[in-house]
Scaffold this motif. Structure first.
Motif, PDB file in Angstrom:
ATOM      1  N   ARG A 139       0.846  -1.200   0.000  1.00 55.55           N
ATOM      2  CA  ARG A 139       0.000   0.000   0.000  1.00 55.55           C
ATOM      3  C   ARG A 139       0.872   1.238   0.000  1.00 55.55           C
ATOM      4  N   HIS A 140       0.418   2.247  -0.719  1.00 55.02           N
ATOM      5  CA  HIS A 140       1.067   3.544  -0.602  1.00 55.02           C
ATOM      6  C   HIS A 140       0.792   4.053   0.805  1.00 55.02           C
ATOM      7  N   GLU A 141       1.805   4.491   1.484  1.00 48.83           N
ATOM      8  CA  GLU A 141       1.625   5.046   2.822  1.00 48.83           C
ATOM      9  C   GLU A 141       2.093   6.490   2.800  1.00 48.83           C
ATOM     10  N   PHE A 142       1.315   7.325   3.410  1.00 44.88           N
ATOM     11  CA  PHE A 142       1.629   8.733   3.458  1.00 44.88           C
ATOM     12  C   PHE A 142       1.749   9.153   4.919  1.00 44.88           C
ATOM     13  N   GLN A 143       2.640  10.045   5.167  1.00 45.35           N
ATOM     14  CA  GLN A 143       2.845  10.536   6.529  1.00 45.35           C
ATOM     15  C   GLN A 143       2.140  11.871   6.666  1.00 45.35           C
ATOM     16  N   MET A 144       1.539  12.086   7.811  1.00 46.13           N
ATOM     17  CA  MET A 144       0.883  13.343   8.073  1.00 46.13           C
ATOM     18  C   MET A 144       1.523  13.952   9.321  1.00 46.13           C
ATOM     19  N   ASP A 145       2.103  15.113   9.160  1.00 42.28           N
ATOM     20  CA  ASP A 145       2.670  15.838  10.291  1.00 42.28           C
ATOM     21  C   ASP A 145       1.659  16.878  10.750  1.00 42.28           C
ATOM     22  N   ILE A 146       1.420  16.948  12.042  1.00 43.76           N
ATOM     23  CA  ILE A 146       0.469  17.910  12.598  1.00 43.76           C
ATOM     24  C   ILE A 146       1.244  18.854  13.502  1.00 43.76           C
ATOM     25  N   HIS A 147       1.093  20.129  13.239  1.00 45.51           N
ATOM     26  CA  HIS A 147       1.749  21.154  14.045  1.00 45.51           C
ATOM     27  C   HIS A 147       0.659  22.028  14.671  1.00 45.51           C
ATOM     28  N   THR A 148       0.901  22.472  15.854  1.00 50.06           N
ATOM     29  CA  THR A 148      -0.062  23.365  16.509  1.00 50.06           C
ATOM     30  C   THR A 148       0.610  24.697  16.817  1.00 50.06           C
ATOM     31  N   GLU A 149      -0.172  25.722  16.769  1.00 44.77           N
ATOM     32  CA  GLU A 149       0.288  27.043  17.187  1.00 44.77           C
ATOM     33  C   GLU A 149      -0.594  27.471  18.349  1.00 44.77           C
ATOM     34  N   GLY A 150       0.000  27.871  19.370  1.00 46.97           N
ATOM     35  CA  GLY A 150      -0.770  28.293  20.535  1.00 46.97           C
ATOM     36  C   GLY A 150      -1.068  27.109  21.433  1.00 46.97           C
TER      37      GLY A 150
END
Length: 168
Positions: A139-150
């Protein structure tokens, strides 16, 4: 014997008295099978007996042995087989088969294992005996980076699809 290099007949010929009963045996070479007798005696019994009553011409016919090529799928996709120049699922000894892995949407071809260990696609397989090959799709796997501000946090949740080892 036809073809000549495919086997032999015992006895190979000779002179026999009228009324003699002789036993003829077709002996195939490796990768060949006896297909039957042709000429003045025709059937597929081997060995077989003849009673000599006249001059006879008998030919042992041989065919190349057929070998199965088993293709298995790991993941999602299909494999197309093409015997160069014809198509079948049992292939004569010495045949060359081109196999092509075609992944389903969201998948990619990774490699072959079993009788063929390769990442080539398409790949050529020479049939020299029974063989089993597995096409591996991933399977194609994709990475998701989550950044928060505040201040605050984000909790990812899988809505549809397949979970990976990271949970999303």
């Amino acid at each position: 014997v036809h073809p000549e290099a495919a086997g032999a007949v015992q006895p190979a010929g000779g002179e026999f008295d009228e009324g003699s009963k002789i036993e003829i045996t077709a002996v195939p070479q490796d990768h060949w099978v006896f297909a039957g007798w042709q000429g003045d005696h025709s059937n597929s019994k081997n060995p077989d007996s003849l009673i000599i009553s006249q001059d006879l011409s008998v030919t042992a016919m041989f065919e190349k042995r057929q070998y199965p090529l088993t293709i298995e799928i790991d993941g999602e996709g299909v494999v197309e087989e093409e015997l160069l120049p014809a198509k079948s699922t049992d292939y004569p000894h010495g045949s060359t088969v081109q196999i092509t892995a075609k992944p389903d949407d969201g998948w990619f071809f990774s490699d072959w294992s079993g009788h063929l260990n390769s990442t080539e696609n398409p790949a050529m397989v020479e049939v020299n005996g029974e063989a089993a090959i597995t096409a591996h799709f991933k399977r194609h796997e994709f990475q998701m980076d989550i950044h928060t501000e505040g201040a605050g946090s984000v909790l990812p949740q899988l809505v549809s699809g397949t979970e990976t080892e990271n949970g999303y």
